[in-house]
Scaffold this active site. Structure first.
Site, short mmCIF file in Angstrom:
data_model
loop_
_atom_site.label_atom_id
_atom_site.label_comp_id
_atom_site.label_asym_id
_atom_site.label_seq_id
_atom_site.Cartn_x
_atom_site.Cartn_y
_atom_site.Cartn_z
N CYS A 163 0.80 -1.22 0.00
CA CYS A 163 0.00 0.00 0.00
C CYS A 163 0.83 1.27 0.00
O CYS A 163 0.29 2.36 -0.20
CB CYS A 163 -0.93 0.00 1.21
SG CYS A 163 -2.11 -1.37 1.21
N HIS A 192 12.58 2.48 5.09
CA HIS A 192 12.59 1.06 4.76
C HIS A 192 13.26 0.29 5.89
O HIS A 192 14.41 0.53 6.22
CB HIS A 192 13.35 0.83 3.45
CG HIS A 192 12.96 -0.43 2.73
ND1 HIS A 192 12.91 -1.65 3.36
CD2 HIS A 192 12.60 -0.66 1.44
CE1 HIS A 192 12.53 -2.59 2.49
NE2 HIS A 192 12.34 -2.01 1.32
N HIS A 252 -4.00 19.39 6.05
CA HIS A 252 -4.83 18.24 5.69
C HIS A 252 -3.98 16.97 5.80
O HIS A 252 -2.80 16.97 5.48
CB HIS A 252 -5.39 18.38 4.27
CG HIS A 252 -6.11 19.68 4.04
ND1 HIS A 252 -7.37 19.93 4.52
CD2 HIS A 252 -5.71 20.81 3.40
CE1 HIS A 252 -7.74 21.14 4.17
NE2 HIS A 252 -6.75 21.70 3.49
N HIS A 263 -3.39 6.50 4.87
CA HIS A 263 -3.85 5.34 4.11
C HIS A 263 -5.03 4.65 4.79
O HIS A 263 -4.96 4.28 5.97
CB HIS A 263 -2.70 4.34 3.93
CG HIS A 263 -3.13 2.98 3.49
ND1 HIS A 263 -3.86 2.78 2.33
CD2 HIS A 263 -2.96 1.76 4.06
CE1 HIS A 263 -4.12 1.49 2.20
NE2 HIS A 263 -3.58 0.85 3.23
N HIS A 307 -15.07 4.16 4.19
CA HIS A 307 -16.51 3.86 4.19
C HIS A 307 -17.06 3.78 2.78
O HIS A 307 -17.82 2.86 2.44
CB HIS A 307 -17.25 4.95 4.98
CG HIS A 307 -18.73 4.72 5.08
ND1 HIS A 307 -19.63 5.19 4.13
CD2 HIS A 307 -19.49 4.06 6.01
CE1 HIS A 307 -20.85 4.84 4.48
NE2 HIS A 307 -20.80 4.16 5.61
N ASN A 355 -10.72 -0.32 1.26
CA ASN A 355 -9.27 -0.23 1.18
C ASN A 355 -8.86 -0.46 -0.28
O ASN A 355 -8.85 -1.59 -0.77
CB ASN A 355 -8.62 -1.28 2.09
CG ASN A 355 -7.11 -1.21 2.09
OD1 ASN A 355 -6.51 -0.55 1.25
ND2 ASN A 355 -6.48 -1.90 3.02
#
Length: 531
Positions: free
Chosen positions: A252, A331, A417, A421, A450, A454
């Site tokens: 993701c 990482h 803002h 994820h 919602h 995902n």
């Protein structure tokens, strides 16, 4: 372990791993992120200051030029005349000063990074016939004959607590009974998503496909031959010398990685456009078995994708929506536990899935801690940096071995803002708590989960589209996009709005934004999802 306890431990981590294959969670999985802001490593702060020092030349030249301009404005005609006469008799000084001036300007021009602008982006919105309601999802699961009653009940509980609504989308192959997860169906899903987003992007920007010089595509679990990037080149007849990249297996967080790669390429190749396509493919990664911990992705992951147009052309500055300010990548793959915490393998029944270790949430917290500590010196106000740094030094030296509550930087002072994820409801809950955010700061993430579920690496773009659709994006506002992925990775992108941003005509929220936010989502979060 009972169904309820299994659900409570599985739901939050369902969206962290980034893959959409079956996910195996060990019984002792941790369900909460560690309080990472209570333990900060000094070396992570040094990374952020390294980025700051790398731009030291620019920071030094700006005040120097300001002083020169101020002094020049205070000169009267007599002073200028005397200066000219003095220079006439000091030719060597003039030549030396001119040489240093030209050299300084040349070094500045050659070393300064080129600005990268986000001209526009488009999120794919599947057709209404691909929507799946809870009852429809459960009925189809029952009719396939692959799930026993215990597994069906488990999926029902996950759906109820997931934070997903009744209008998310699953691929066409999953609407058949029995489902048809073939290679051809997977290709069709990829084409529909990628081409749908790209068609809208080209229509919104009036950019011709032939003008694209760089193409970066990321999809974690579906990587056919020819590649997805080759499918795009073939569809739009892109030019033969295009720089094409296809990223796989990065979960993701790959959307931010793709933006970072495109940014680096735009530093080298002048006057060009780069297109980033972020998606995930569900068709061949649906799990048909009865191992409860591997059923979670079926309930959380949904169809989605985004296409982003980046440019380093100065003429695009005025029409662009955002300017890319920072990309910070973390990482943790050098650590064996981090490397294997999201690991694709076969279960005892021979079904391929993604195994999540019990250390996943702790590793995610460490990755996030490193990422935000590196990002902090780049974005936080000086006042916040000083308070944080002084407290950290005091804890490491004066109060070593003693419990001293560290100063927690207020990231709300750095960003207007937040696009976290939308991996799962509990993940958003934990980030809201650890970063001390307000409900309105995570509204875009909750509402995206919602409405669209995902959607993996593209979820941060649906969240940005939500903010625009609400009319909240003003010139100068800063946006923080943050995502996690297998490996283990945590990546951040910071954008600054170059104007008051209006939603594009193809904004995915255009037909439903008035119905959001959904209050029940906030109520579920505040109650912890308990029955």
């Amino acid at each position: 372990m009972s169904g309820e306890s299994a659900t409570a431990s599985a739901t939050p981590v369902g969206g962290v791993g980034g893959g959409v294959g079956g996910i195996q969670i060990h019984p002792q999985s941790r369900t909460r992120l560690p309080d990472f802001l209570q333990s900060v490593n000094l070396k992570h702060v040094k990374l952020g200051y390294h980025y700051l020092v790398s731009h030291l030349l620019t920071l030094c030249l700006i005040p120097l030029m300001a002083v020169i301009v101020i002094e020049a404005t205070q000169l009267n005609p007599d002073d200028i005349r005397q200066l000219w006469l003095h220079l006439q008799y000091n030719l060597v000084s003039v030549i030396v000063c001119s040489t240093f001036l030209v050299f300084g300007i040349t070094v500045y021009v050659m070393t300064r990074p080129r600005s990268v602008f986000l001209v526009d982006y488009a999120c794919y919105k599947p057709p209404a016939e691909l929507q799946v309601r809870y009852t429809q999802f459960m009925e189809h699961s029952r009719l396939t004959g692959d799930f026993d009653e215990s597994s069906l009940e488990f999926q029902r509980k996950i759906l109820e607590r997931s934070g997903l609504g009744e209008e998310t989308y699953v691929p066409e192959a999953m609407h058949f009974i029995p489902p048809r997860p073939s290679m051809q169906a997977a290709r069709e899903e990829a084409e529909q998503v990628m081409f749908g987003a790209l068609d809208n992007l080209f229509a919104n920007t009036n950019v011709k496909p032939k003008d694209i010089g760089i193409l970066v595509v990321n999809c974690s679990l579906f990587n056919p031959t020819p590649s997805l990037s080759a499918m795009i080149v073939n569809k739009y007849k892109l030019r033969g010398n295009i720089l094409s990249y296809n990223l796989g297996g990065m979960g993701c967080s790959a959307g931010v990685i793709s933006v970072g790669l495109a940014k680096d390429l735009l530093q080298v190749h002048r006057n060009t456009y780069a297109v980033v396509v972020s998606t995930e493919n569900i068709t061949q990664n649906w799990y048909f078995g009865n191992k409860k911990s591997m059923l979670i992705p079926n309930c959380l992951f949904r169809v989605g994708g985004a296409a982003i147009l980046l440019s380093n052309k100065s003429k695009d500055r005025r029409r662009s929506k955002y300017k890319l300010v920072h990309v910070v990548r973390t990482h943790k793959g050098a650590d064996d536990k981090a490397f294997k915490c999201v690991y694709q393998e076969q279960d005892d029944a021979g079904k391929t899935g993604v195994s999540l270790s019990k250390d996943l949430m702790a590793i995610a917290g460490e990755a996030l801690k490193t990422n935000i500590t590196t990002l902090g010196p780049l974005v936080l106000p000086i006042s916040e940096q000083l308070l944080f740094f002084v407290t950290l030094i005091a804890k490491k030296t004066l109060f070593s071995g003693k419990k001293l509550k560290p100063y927690i930087p207020d990231f709300k002072l750095a960003f207007d803002h937040f696009c976290i994820h939308a991996g799962g409801r509990a993940v958003i809950d934990e980030l809201e708590k650890n970063l001390q955010l307000l409900p309105e700061h995570v509204e875009a993430s909750r509402m995206t989960l919602h409405r669209f579920g995902n959607t993996s690496s593209s979820s941060i773009w649906y969240e940005l589209a939500y903010t625009e659709a609400k009319g909240r994006m003003r010139k100068g506002n800063r946006v923080w996009q943050i995502a996690f992925g297998s490996g283990f990775k945590c990546n951040s992108a910071v954008w600054e709005a170059t104007r008051n941003v209006k939603p594009s005509v193809t904004n995915p929220w255009d037909d439903c934004i008035d119905r959001y936010p959904v209050q029940s989502v906030f109520e579920m979060s505040s109650s912890g999802g308990k029955e």
